[in-house]
Enzyme design. Structure first.
Site, PDB file in Angstrom:
ATOM      1  N   GLN A  80       0.847  -1.197   0.000  1.00  0.00           N
ATOM      2  CA  GLN A  80       0.000   0.000   0.000  1.00  0.00           C
ATOM      3  C   GLN A  80       0.877   1.240   0.000  1.00  0.00           C
ATOM      4  O   GLN A  80       1.777   1.376   0.830  1.00  0.00           O
ATOM      5  CB  GLN A  80      -0.852  -0.067   1.258  1.00  0.00           C
ATOM      6  CG  GLN A  80      -1.730   1.082   1.551  1.00  0.00           C
ATOM      7  CD  GLN A  80      -2.631   0.739   2.727  1.00  0.00           C
ATOM      8  OE1 GLN A  80      -3.358  -0.251   2.692  1.00  0.00           O
ATOM      9  NE2 GLN A  80      -2.597   1.541   3.761  1.00  0.00           N
ATOM     10  N   GLY A  81       0.614   2.141  -0.948  1.00  0.00           N
ATOM     11  CA  GLY A  81       1.362   3.391  -1.029  1.00  0.00           C
ATOM     12  C   GLY A  81       0.421   4.574  -1.155  1.00  0.00           C
ATOM     13  O   GLY A  81      -0.749   4.413  -1.491  1.00  0.00           O
ATOM     14  N   TYR A  82       0.968   5.749  -0.912  1.00  0.00           N
ATOM     15  CA  TYR A  82       0.165   6.972  -0.930  1.00  0.00           C
ATOM     16  C   TYR A  82       0.672   7.936  -1.988  1.00  0.00           C
ATOM     17  O   TYR A  82       1.835   8.327  -1.972  1.00  0.00           O
ATOM     18  CB  TYR A  82       0.155   7.625   0.461  1.00  0.00           C
ATOM     19  CG  TYR A  82      -0.678   6.813   1.404  1.00  0.00           C
ATOM     20  CD1 TYR A  82      -2.029   7.079   1.556  1.00  0.00           C
ATOM     21  CD2 TYR A  82      -0.143   5.721   2.065  1.00  0.00           C
ATOM     22  CE1 TYR A  82      -2.824   6.287   2.373  1.00  0.00           C
ATOM     23  CE2 TYR A  82      -0.923   4.930   2.888  1.00  0.00           C
ATOM     24  CZ  TYR A  82      -2.260   5.221   3.032  1.00  0.00           C
ATOM     25  OH  TYR A  82      -3.049   4.431   3.825  1.00  0.00           O
ATOM     26  N   LEU A  83      -0.235   8.310  -2.890  1.00  0.00           N
ATOM     27  CA  LEU A  83       0.059   9.314  -3.905  1.00  0.00           C
ATOM     28  C   LEU A  83      -0.155  10.712  -3.343  1.00  0.00           C
ATOM     29  O   LEU A  83       0.403  11.682  -3.841  1.00  0.00           O
ATOM     30  CB  LEU A  83      -0.826   9.084  -5.134  1.00  0.00           C
ATOM     31  CG  LEU A  83      -0.615   7.735  -5.818  1.00  0.00           C
ATOM     32  CD1 LEU A  83      -1.732   7.436  -6.799  1.00  0.00           C
ATOM     33  CD2 LEU A  83       0.745   7.706  -6.509  1.00  0.00           C
ATOM     34  N   ASN A 100      -2.413   4.880   8.388  1.00  0.00           N
ATOM     35  CA  ASN A 100      -1.485   4.244   7.455  1.00  0.00           C
ATOM     36  C   ASN A 100      -0.711   5.281   6.653  1.00  0.00           C
ATOM     37  O   ASN A 100       0.473   5.102   6.385  1.00  0.00           O
ATOM     38  CB  ASN A 100      -2.231   3.287   6.529  1.00  0.00           C
ATOM     39  CG  ASN A 100      -2.567   1.980   7.213  1.00  0.00           C
ATOM     40  OD1 ASN A 100      -1.787   1.052   7.205  1.00  0.00           O
ATOM     41  ND2 ASN A 100      -3.743   1.909   7.815  1.00  0.00           N
TER      42      ASN A 100
END
Length: 155
Positions: free
Chosen positions: A28-31, A142
């Site tokens: 899981q990554g965040y833009l 997160n």
């Protein structure tokens, strides 16, 4: 508008492991990690999703989630500065499903249990393994863990 109502807890023991019904590895990554809105990309098993979440109001916030091709998600994860690695365990208790996230990598050692509810005042089970509630503690979001991992917290 889609609304997520969620409580988040630390876990007090490993007793929840005896009740796992299913486990899935998640990247899981965040833009975008702006406090007003987050944009997340996630692979979950053989599926992938793009999720937009609004600012928290108590334990509620706007949430929009869309299935996307896994190849697109993998490419988008390359755009994220830090990708969370965790295993999500589903734990059923009295008709409620807790999502217990066991983090790996820079967040290893952190285990949180999340529970989605139908309303902010909905009753929910409180098994003995459920620890302190951290719903309002932004360190446990997160998106925040992707910036300041658990391993970097002052002990």
């Amino acid at each position: 508008m889609a609304v997520e109502i969620e409580r988040k807890f630390l876990v007090a023991s490993d007793a929840w492991r005896e009740q796992i019904s299913h486990s899935t590895r998640i990247a899981q990554g965040y833009l975008c990690t702006d406090p007003e809105r987050t944009v997340r990309v996630r692979t979950k098993g053989e599926a992938a999703f793009l999720t937009i979440k609004g600012k928290n109001a108590g334990i509620s916030r706007a949430e929009f989630e869309y299935a996307i091709p896994v190849a697109d998600a993998l490419a988008m994860l390359q755009l994220c500065p830090n990708v969370l690695d965790k295993t999500r365990h589903l734990v059923n208790v009295d008709g409620h499903t807790f999502e217990v996230d066991e983090f790996h990598g820079a967040n290893a050692g952190l285990i949180v249990a999340e529970l989605e509810l139908s309303s902010e005042d909905a009753a929910y089970p409180q098994p003995a393994w459920l620890g302190a509630e951290v719903s309002g503690d932004t360190r446990y979001y997160n998106s925040a863990l992707s910036i300041t991992p658990f391993s970097q917290w002052a002990k």
